[in-house]
Design a protein around this motif. Structure first.
Motif, PDB file in Angstrom:
ATOM      1  N   PHE A  57       3.540   5.585 -13.807  1.00 48.21           N
ATOM      2  CA  PHE A  57       2.309   5.253 -13.313  1.00 48.21           C
ATOM      3  C   PHE A  57       1.954   6.350 -12.014  1.00 48.21           C
ATOM      4  N   ALA A  58       0.686   6.781 -12.248  1.00 42.78           N
ATOM      5  CA  ALA A  58       0.618   7.663 -11.050  1.00 42.78           C
ATOM      6  C   ALA A  58      -0.431   6.881 -10.292  1.00 42.78           C
ATOM      7  N   GLN A  68       1.969  -5.024  -6.341  1.00 39.46           N
ATOM      8  CA  GLN A  68       1.971  -6.351  -5.680  1.00 39.46           C
ATOM      9  C   GLN A  68       3.316  -6.737  -5.899  1.00 39.46           C
ATOM     10  N   ALA A  69       3.651  -7.527  -4.748  1.00 38.85           N
ATOM     11  CA  ALA A  69       4.991  -8.146  -4.849  1.00 38.85           C
ATOM     12  C   ALA A  69       5.117  -9.648  -4.326  1.00 38.85           C
ATOM     13  N   SER A  70       6.089 -10.340  -4.885  1.00 35.23           N
ATOM     14  CA  SER A  70       6.375 -11.816  -4.098  1.00 35.23           C
ATOM     15  C   SER A  70       7.665 -11.709  -4.382  1.00 35.23           C
ATOM     16  N   ILE A  71       8.465 -11.426  -2.836  1.00 32.98           N
ATOM     17  CA  ILE A  71       9.905 -11.588  -2.758  1.00 32.98           C
ATOM     18  C   ILE A  71      10.512 -12.848  -3.082  1.00 32.98           C
ATOM     19  N   ALA A  72       9.634 -13.997  -2.749  1.00 33.32           N
ATOM     20  CA  ALA A  72      10.159 -15.339  -3.063  1.00 33.32           C
ATOM     21  C   ALA A  72      10.258 -15.689  -4.334  1.00 33.32           C
ATOM     22  N   ALA A  73       9.318 -15.010  -5.368  1.00 34.39           N
ATOM     23  CA  ALA A  73       9.605 -15.259  -6.773  1.00 34.39           C
ATOM     24  C   ALA A  73      10.323 -14.437  -7.371  1.00 34.39           C
ATOM     25  N   PRO A  92       0.872  -1.233  -0.059  1.00 31.21           N
ATOM     26  CA  PRO A  92      -0.002  -0.207   0.090  1.00 31.21           C
ATOM     27  C   PRO A  92       0.795   1.001  -0.152  1.00 31.21           C
ATOM     28  N   ALA A  93       0.180   2.226  -0.353  1.00 31.37           N
ATOM     29  CA  ALA A  93       0.662   3.660  -0.091  1.00 31.37           C
ATOM     30  C   ALA A  93       2.174   4.008  -1.003  1.00 31.37           C
ATOM     31  N   ILE A  94       1.825   3.480  -2.380  1.00 29.75           N
ATOM     32  CA  ILE A  94       2.669   3.849  -3.316  1.00 29.75           C
ATOM     33  C   ILE A  94       2.247   5.018  -4.372  1.00 29.75           C
ATOM     34  N   GLU A  95       2.698   5.961  -4.162  1.00 29.66           N
ATOM     35  CA  GLU A  95       2.179   7.261  -4.805  1.00 29.66           C
ATOM     36  C   GLU A  95       2.518   7.326  -6.397  1.00 29.66           C
TER      37      GLU A  95
END
Length: 128
Positions: free
Chosen positions: A70-71, A76-81, A53-56
């Motif tokens: 992108f505004a 979304q992220a998957s650190i493992a993948a 969340p909270a990415i401007e």
């Protein structure tokens, strides 16, 4: 019927229905964009992505010096993948359009583009 075939260039095979036509057993299924979105969502769930969340804003720098901006994206992220998903409305902009606020995001690759822009601006100002 033979006379019609001679006059109009052979028998006509363009019949789509009626008596004597082959019955179509399977109805074709047309893909929609929503089904593609659902498949993508299911694949992302399997990867175990979580919302950040909270990415401007997100800026993706291309090799030719342009920026995909992108505004307020959904990130979304998957650190493992080692997978990051950035979705939302975007714009293709020149690096010069975003310059004052984007300086802290520039890496060593973009410094060369910045030097080229500065050189071209100085050449233009000295020429005029």
């Amino acid at each position: 019927e033979k006379m019609i075939a001679r006059r109009f260039g052979g028998a006509q095979q363009s019949r789509t229905g009626g008596k004597g036509s082959i019955r179509r057993k399977k109805k074709t299924v047309h893909k929609t964009a929503t089904s593609d979105d659902k498949k993508l969502g299911n694949t992302l769930k399997k990867l175990g992505v979580t919302n950040i969340p909270a990415i401007e804003e997100v800026n993706l720098f291309t090799a030719d010096g342009k920026v995909i901006h992108f505004a307020n994206p959904k990130v979304q992220a998957s650190i493992a993948a080692n997978t990051y998903v950035v979705s939302g409305p975007n714009e293709n902009k020149q690096l010069t359009e975003l310059l004052p606020g984007i300086m802290n995001q520039l890496g060593p690759d973009n410094i060369n583009h910045l030097k080229q822009i500065a050189d071209s601006m100085s050449a233009n100002s000295s020429a005029s």
